[in-house]
Design an enzyme around this catalytic site. Structure first.
Site, short mmCIF file in Angstrom:
data_model
loop_
_atom_site.label_atom_id
_atom_site.label_comp_id
_atom_site.label_asym_id
_atom_site.label_seq_id
_atom_site.Cartn_x
_atom_site.Cartn_y
_atom_site.Cartn_z
N LYS A 132 8.45 -5.29 6.64
CA LYS A 132 7.86 -6.13 7.36
C LYS A 132 8.69 -6.12 8.76
O LYS A 132 8.00 -6.37 9.92
CB LYS A 132 7.86 -7.48 6.85
C1 LIG Z 1 4.58 -7.07 2.08
C2 LIG Z 1 5.16 -6.07 1.20
C3 LIG Z 1 4.40 -5.34 0.51
C4 LIG Z 1 2.85 -5.17 0.62
O1 LIG Z 1 2.39 -5.06 2.05
P1 LIG Z 1 0.95 -4.99 2.38
O2 LIG Z 1 0.85 -5.78 3.66
O3 LIG Z 1 0.31 -5.88 1.54
O4 LIG Z 1 0.59 -3.67 2.24
C5 LIG Z 1 4.80 -4.27 -0.41
N1 LIG Z 1 6.23 -4.56 -0.71
C6 LIG Z 1 7.08 -5.35 -0.08
C7 LIG Z 1 8.49 -5.44 -0.19
C8 LIG Z 1 6.65 -6.14 0.73
O5 LIG Z 1 7.17 -7.16 1.65
#
Ligand SMILES: *Cc1c(COP(=O)(O)O)cnc(C)c1O
Length: 474
Positions: A117
Site C-alpha cells: 500500500k
Molecule cells: C491490501 C493488501 C492486499 C490486497 O490488495 P488489493 O487492493 O485487494 O489488491 C494483499 N496483501 C496485503 C499485504 C495487503 O495489504
C-alpha cells in the site's frame, strides 16, 4: 487526459479535479477516457530512465501520461519525494528476485509500513499536499482498512497541513503489529476508529458517508481507499519496473511476462490490467485469493457473488478477507466494452449483497483477450509455501505473498511469472511462527513499536455514530 465514471452519469474531469474525490457522484469509479499506449521506443526509453535515474524518475515518466495537468517539473519533484530512501528501505525501491524455475518475486513492501500500500500512498500523500496547497483548501479523509491501507495512509498523511484522516478498522481483526503501527501514530490530524464489525461493515459506512451529499460537502470528505484513481495510477509503475527488470537485456524481443497477484479488492491487479491495456507485454494476470474466493469464483464460473459480512472468513491472510472487490467494477467496465448503462445496472443494486453472472463468451474474453486466470489458496497452502521457500531458498515471505506463490504453482503457466510480494513477514508473525517454528525478525526500523501507547476510539458499526464523531472534530 480526462477521466470518466464507469456508470457514465458525471462530466469527464481532469486528474487534479478527480484526485481528491473517491467514488464519482453517480456511484461509479473513475477511469481514463482512453489508455495511453506505450509506443515502440517508449519501453526502451523507460528502461534507460529506470537504470540511470531510478524508480522515482520512471514513475514521473509514466504518471505524466495520466496526470498531464501537473507541470512535469512538479511531478518529477513529487515522485522524487515519494520514492526515496530511507522512507523505502531498498535503494531500488522495488527490487525483484529470481526464485528459479521461472518464478520471481517483485518486492513491493520496502515502504514505511512494510506493505505494498505504501507504493500508492506515499505518492498520494505528496499529491494531496500539492493539490490542497494549490487550491488553498482542506480535506477530511475517511477510509476503511483491514489493516494495511489505513496505516499506509496515516504514515503518508501524518502531520501534513490541511488534511485530517479518520480511519475505520474492524475491531480485533488486525494483527498486533498492524494495530501497533496504526494506533501508535501520535499526529494530531490522525483519528483511529475501531468499529464493532468486519472490514465490509467499515467499508459500507464509508460508502454511506460518501453517498450523503450534504455531509460530504459540509465536511469536505475525501478518500484514500483503493477506489481512488491516483492509487491505481501509482501501482502501474511497478508493473513496468518489474517487467523491465525481469526481461533485462532481452527487451528488444518484448518477451511476455505474467504476474500473479494476491488480491481481495482487485486493487493491485487492476493496475496490472491497465498496464496490459497500455501495451506492456503481460501474458497472464493471475488473481490469487485466499479462502474468501469471490474473485476466484468469478473467473472460474462467471458468477460474481458478493458475500455477507457473516460469510467473510477470518483467515491468516487477513488483508484479503474481503467479500466484495471494490475495484472490480473497473475491469468489468472494460470487459463489457465500456457499457456504462450496463455497469450501472449490474453494480447499482449490489449493496448490501447480490451479484450477477456473465455469459461464457465474455468469460472467454476475460481469459483470452485480458489474460486473466485465477486460483485460491488455503491456510495449509500458505503455511507450506512459507516453510518450503524458507527451507529451500532461505527467503521468508508473508502469508499474502504465500497465497500468490501457491496459486502461481497451481496455475502453472510458462514463466517468467512475477509474484508480487505485498507485505513483510513481520506484520503476520503468528503464521510465520506456525510455518517455520519461530517468529520473523523485526526489521531494525520497527524495533519497539509494540510497546508504544495507543490512540484509538471505539464506535458501533453505525454510520450516524461515525458522522457525529467526525463532526465534533472538524
Ligand atoms: C491490501 C493488501 C492486499 C490486497 O490488495 P488489493 O487492493 O485487494 O489488491 C494483499 N496483501 C496485503 C499485504 C495487503 O495489504
Amino acid at each position: 487526459m480526462r477521466y470518466i465514471s464507469t456508470r457514465g452519469q458525471v462530466q469527464p474531469g481532469h486528474f487534479c479535479e478527480i484526485l481528491l474525490t473517491g467514488l464519482a457522484a453517480d456511484g461509479g469509479l473513475y477511469m481514463p477516457e482512453s489508455y495511453p499506449q506505450i509506443g515502440g521506443q517508449t519501453l526502451k526509453k523507460w528502461a534507460g530512465v529506470l537504470e540511470k535515474e531510478g524508480y522515482a524518475a520512471l514513475a514521473a515518466n509514466v504518471l505524466a501520461l495520466f496526470m498531464d495537468d501537473i507541470p512535469e517539473d512538479d511531478l518529477q519533484a513529487i515522485c522524487q519525494r515519494a520514492y526515496r530512501p530511507p522512507k523505502f528501505s531498498h535503494p531500488e525501491i522495488v527490487p525483484v528476485s529470481d526464485l528459479g524455475e521461472g518464478l520471481w518475486l517483485g518486492h513491493l513492501s520496502n515502504g514505511p509500513t512494510a506493505a505494498f500500500k505504501d507504493m500508492a500512498m506515499q505518492l498520494l500523500g505528496e499529491l494531496f499536499e500539492y493539490e490542497l496547497e494549490r487550491r488553498k483548501a482542506a480535506l477530511n479523509i475517511v477510509g476503511a482498512t483491514s489493516g494495511d491501507t489505513g496505516s499506509a495512509a496515516e504514515y503518508a498523511l501524518a502531520g501534513r497541513k490541511n488534511v485530517r484522516v479518520f480511519m475505520l478498522t474492524p475491531q480485533g481483526r488486525m494483527t498486533p503489529f498492524q494495530r501497533a503501527q496504526m494506533f501508535s501514530i501520535s499526529a494530531d490530524n490522525i483519528f483511529n476508529l475501531a468499529i464493532d464489525g468486519v472490514f465490509d461493515d467499515c467499508q459500507d459506512i464509508v460508502k454511506v458517508l460518501n453517498a450523503d451529499a450534504d455531509f460530504k460537502r459540509k465536511t469536505k470528505l475525501g478518500a484514500v481507499n483503493s477506489i481512488n484513481w491516483a492509487r491505481l495510477a501509482a501501482q502501474i509503475v511497478y508493473y513496468i519496473s518489474c517487467y523491465l527488470k525481469v526481461v533485462g537485456a532481452n527487451l528488444e524481443e518484448k518477451p511476455p511476462v505474467s504476474f500473479c497477484v494476491p488480491t481481495g479488492n482487485f486493487g493491485d491487479i487492476c493496475a496490472g490490467h491497465i498496464a496490459k491495456m497500455m501495451g506492456l507485454p503481460i501474458r497472464h494476470l493471475i488473481v490469487a485469493t485466499n479462502e474468501n474466493n469471490v474473485l476466484e469464483e468469478f473467473f472460474r464460473t462467471g458468477t460474481y457473488r458478493v458475500r455477507a459480512a457473516a460469510e467473510t472468513l477470518k483467515t491468516s491472510s487477513p488483508s484479503m478477507d474481503i467479500s466484495k472487490a471494490s475495484n472490480f467494477e473497473r475491469f468489468v467496465f472494460d470487459l463489457l466494452g465500456r457499457n456504462a448503462a450496463e455497469i450501472a445496472r449490474l453494480f447499482g443494486q449490489m449493496v448490501p449483497e447480490g451479484g450477477f453472472t456473465l455469459p461464457a463468451d465474455l468469460m472467454l474474453r476475460a481469459r483470452e483477450k485480458y489474460g486473466f486466470l485465477a486460483g485460491a489458496a488455503t491456510h495449509q497452502d500458505r503455511v507450506q509455501q512459507i516453510r518450503e521457500l524458507y527451507q529451500q531458498n532461505g527467503v521468508l515471505v508473508d502469508p499474502h505473498t504465500a497465497d500468490g506463490l501457491a496459486v502461481a504453482k497451481k496455475v502453472a503457466v510458462p514463466g517468467p511469472v512475477v509474484v508480487l510480494e505485498t507485505a513483510l513477514p513481520v506484520k503476520f508473525a503468528d503464521t510465520i511462527a506456525e510455518a517455520i517454528g519461530h517468529v520473523p525478525p523485526v526489521p531494525p526500523r520497527f524495533a519497539g513499536i509494540e510497546d508504544l501507547p495507543w490512540r484509538v476510539d471505539q464506535l458501533p458499526a453505525d454510520s450516524d455514530a461515525v458522522k457525529r464523531y467526525m463532526s465534533a472534530r472538524i
